[in-house]
Design a protein around this motif. Structure first.
Motif, PDB file in Angstrom:
ATOM      1  N   ARG A 104      14.640  18.552-103.041  1.00  0.00           N
ATOM      2  CA  ARG A 104      13.904  18.569-101.786  1.00  0.00           C
ATOM      3  C   ARG A 104      13.769  19.985-101.260  1.00  0.00           C
ATOM      4  O   ARG A 104      14.589  20.852-101.560  1.00  0.00           O
ATOM      5  CB  ARG A 104      14.573  17.668-100.738  1.00  0.00           C
ATOM      6  CG  ARG A 104      15.939  18.148-100.262  1.00  0.00           C
ATOM      7  CD  ARG A 104      16.571  17.109 -99.350  1.00  0.00           C
ATOM      8  NE  ARG A 104      17.880  17.537 -98.858  1.00  0.00           N
ATOM      9  CZ  ARG A 104      18.695  16.763 -98.152  1.00  0.00           C
ATOM     10  NH1 ARG A 104      18.346  15.511 -97.850  1.00  0.00           N
ATOM     11  NH2 ARG A 104      19.862  17.241 -97.733  1.00  0.00           N
ATOM     12  N   GLN A 105      12.729  20.178-100.472  1.00  0.00           N
ATOM     13  CA  GLN A 105      12.491  21.486 -99.873  1.00  0.00           C
ATOM     14  C   GLN A 105      12.031  21.294 -98.445  1.00  0.00           C
ATOM     15  O   GLN A 105      10.970  20.686 -98.210  1.00  0.00           O
ATOM     16  CB  GLN A 105      11.458  22.281-100.667  1.00  0.00           C
ATOM     17  CG  GLN A 105      11.300  23.711-100.186  1.00  0.00           C
ATOM     18  CD  GLN A 105      10.517  24.558-101.166  1.00  0.00           C
ATOM     19  OE1 GLN A 105       9.813  24.054-102.032  1.00  0.00           O
ATOM     20  NE2 GLN A 105      10.644  25.875-101.044  1.00  0.00           N
ATOM     21  N   ALA A 106      12.821  21.792 -97.525  1.00  0.00           N
ATOM     22  CA  ALA A 106      12.469  21.753 -96.112  1.00  0.00           C
ATOM     23  C   ALA A 106      11.723  23.034 -95.753  1.00  0.00           C
ATOM     24  O   ALA A 106      11.867  24.056 -96.446  1.00  0.00           O
ATOM     25  CB  ALA A 106      13.720  21.612 -95.259  1.00  0.00           C
ATOM     26  N   PRO A 107      10.923  23.018 -94.697  1.00  0.00           N
ATOM     27  CA  PRO A 107      10.178  24.221 -94.296  1.00  0.00           C
ATOM     28  C   PRO A 107      11.100  25.414 -94.097  1.00  0.00           C
ATOM     29  O   PRO A 107      12.123  25.316 -93.413  1.00  0.00           O
ATOM     30  CB  PRO A 107       9.516  23.798 -92.986  1.00  0.00           C
ATOM     31  CG  PRO A 107       9.401  22.328 -93.082  1.00  0.00           C
ATOM     32  CD  PRO A 107      10.615  21.866 -93.830  1.00  0.00           C
ATOM     33  N   GLY A 108      10.755  26.521 -94.729  1.00  0.00           N
ATOM     34  CA  GLY A 108      11.533  27.741 -94.578  1.00  0.00           C
ATOM     35  C   GLY A 108      12.805  27.794 -95.390  1.00  0.00           C
ATOM     36  O   GLY A 108      13.574  28.754 -95.271  1.00  0.00           O
ATOM     37  N   LYS A 109      13.037  26.783 -96.212  1.00  0.00           N
ATOM     38  CA  LYS A 109      14.259  26.743 -97.018  1.00  0.00           C
ATOM     39  C   LYS A 109      13.923  26.667 -98.499  1.00  0.00           C
ATOM     40  O   LYS A 109      12.807  26.305 -98.875  1.00  0.00           O
ATOM     41  CB  LYS A 109      15.125  25.542 -96.619  1.00  0.00           C
ATOM     42  CG  LYS A 109      15.670  25.625 -95.210  1.00  0.00           C
ATOM     43  CD  LYS A 109      16.657  24.514 -94.948  1.00  0.00           C
ATOM     44  CE  LYS A 109      17.275  24.631 -93.563  1.00  0.00           C
ATOM     45  NZ  LYS A 109      18.271  23.555 -93.304  1.00  0.00           N
TER      46      LYS A 109
ATOM     47  N   ARG B 142      14.221  25.177-102.353  1.00  0.00           N
ATOM     48  CA  ARG B 142      14.343  23.851-102.954  1.00  0.00           C
ATOM     49  C   ARG B 142      15.791  23.639-103.383  1.00  0.00           C
ATOM     50  O   ARG B 142      16.416  24.524-103.949  1.00  0.00           O
ATOM     51  CB  ARG B 142      13.409  23.725-104.146  1.00  0.00           C
ATOM     52  CG  ARG B 142      13.303  22.326-104.722  1.00  0.00           C
ATOM     53  CD  ARG B 142      12.268  22.254-105.827  1.00  0.00           C
ATOM     54  NE  ARG B 142      10.932  22.594-105.362  1.00  0.00           N
ATOM     55  CZ  ARG B 142       9.837  22.445-106.107  1.00  0.00           C
ATOM     56  NH1 ARG B 142       9.935  21.958-107.338  1.00  0.00           N
ATOM     57  NH2 ARG B 142       8.660  22.790-105.629  1.00  0.00           N
ATOM     58  N   GLU B 143      16.317  22.444-103.109  1.00  0.00           N
ATOM     59  CA  GLU B 143      17.704  22.157-103.445  1.00  0.00           C
ATOM     60  C   GLU B 143      17.821  20.832-104.187  1.00  0.00           C
ATOM     61  O   GLU B 143      17.007  19.917-103.992  1.00  0.00           O
ATOM     62  CB  GLU B 143      18.566  22.097-102.176  1.00  0.00           C
ATOM     63  CG  GLU B 143      18.188  21.010-101.211  1.00  0.00           C
ATOM     64  CD  GLU B 143      19.141  20.911-100.018  1.00  0.00           C
ATOM     65  OE1 GLU B 143      20.104  21.709 -99.941  1.00  0.00           O
ATOM     66  OE2 GLU B 143      18.928  20.036 -99.162  1.00  0.00           O
ATOM     67  N   LEU B 144      18.849  20.738-105.007  1.00  0.00           N
ATOM     68  CA  LEU B 144      19.121  19.504-105.732  1.00  0.00           C
ATOM     69  C   LEU B 144      19.622  18.445-104.762  1.00  0.00           C
ATOM     70  O   LEU B 144      20.478  18.712-103.916  1.00  0.00           O
ATOM     71  CB  LEU B 144      20.171  19.743-106.809  1.00  0.00           C
ATOM     72  CG  LEU B 144      20.703  18.508-107.523  1.00  0.00           C
ATOM     73  CD1 LEU B 144      19.626  17.907-108.413  1.00  0.00           C
ATOM     74  CD2 LEU B 144      21.950  18.835-108.327  1.00  0.00           C
ATOM     75  N   VAL B 145      19.087  17.244-104.897  1.00  0.00           N
ATOM     76  CA  VAL B 145      19.569  16.100-104.129  1.00  0.00           C
ATOM     77  C   VAL B 145      20.457  15.232-105.013  1.00  0.00           C
ATOM     78  O   VAL B 145      21.605  14.928-104.664  1.00  0.00           O
ATOM     79  CB  VAL B 145      18.405  15.270-103.573  1.00  0.00           C
ATOM     80  CG1 VAL B 145      18.932  14.034-102.847  1.00  0.00           C
ATOM     81  CG2 VAL B 145      17.529  16.110-102.658  1.00  0.00           C
TER      82      VAL B 145
END
Length: 122
Positions: free
Chosen positions: A38-43, A45-48
């Motif tokens: 997932r990737q939140a605005p300004g962050k 991409r991270e593993l879920v």
């Protein structure tokens, strides 16, 4: 060609649930790991969560106990059941698969879906 198509995102209130699906299709010989990022605005991409073809799973600490990843190998599909969603879970969720396409010269590669938006808000 290999395609990943996600579905199941949407708007949900805090404490609610959603189930994401991702189907892989195309010229596929085998799929190893499948997962969700997932990737939140300004962050970044991270593993879920990730799941191997044998069913071994790994989760980000932030979702342990709330999210469950599963897969149907016969359908080349991976799922993410998300419970007790919180505003910090709001992000664009991407499906990922490590695929060996058909073809004598084909090699293993990572493939990504187009993303599905999950928004948690009251």
């Amino acid at each position: 060609q290999v395609q990943l198509v996600e579905s199941g995102g949407g708007l949900v209130q805090p404490g609610g649930s959603l189930r994401l699906s991702c189907a892989a299709s195309g010229s596929i010989l085998s799929i190893d790991k499948m997962g969700w990022y997932r990737q939140a605005p300004g962050k970044q991409r991270e593993l879920v969560a990730v799941i191997t073809s044998g069913g071994n799973t790994n989760y980000a600490d932030s979702v342990k106990g709330r999210f469950t990843i599963s897969r149907d190998n016969a359908k080349n599909t991976v799922y993410l059941q998300m419970n007790n969603l919180q505003p910090e879970d709001t992000a664009l969720y991407y499906c990922n698969a490590y695929v060996r396409p058909l073809g004598f010269l084909a090699s293993w590669n990572d493939y990504w879906g187009q993303g599905t938006q999950v928004t948690v808000s009251s």
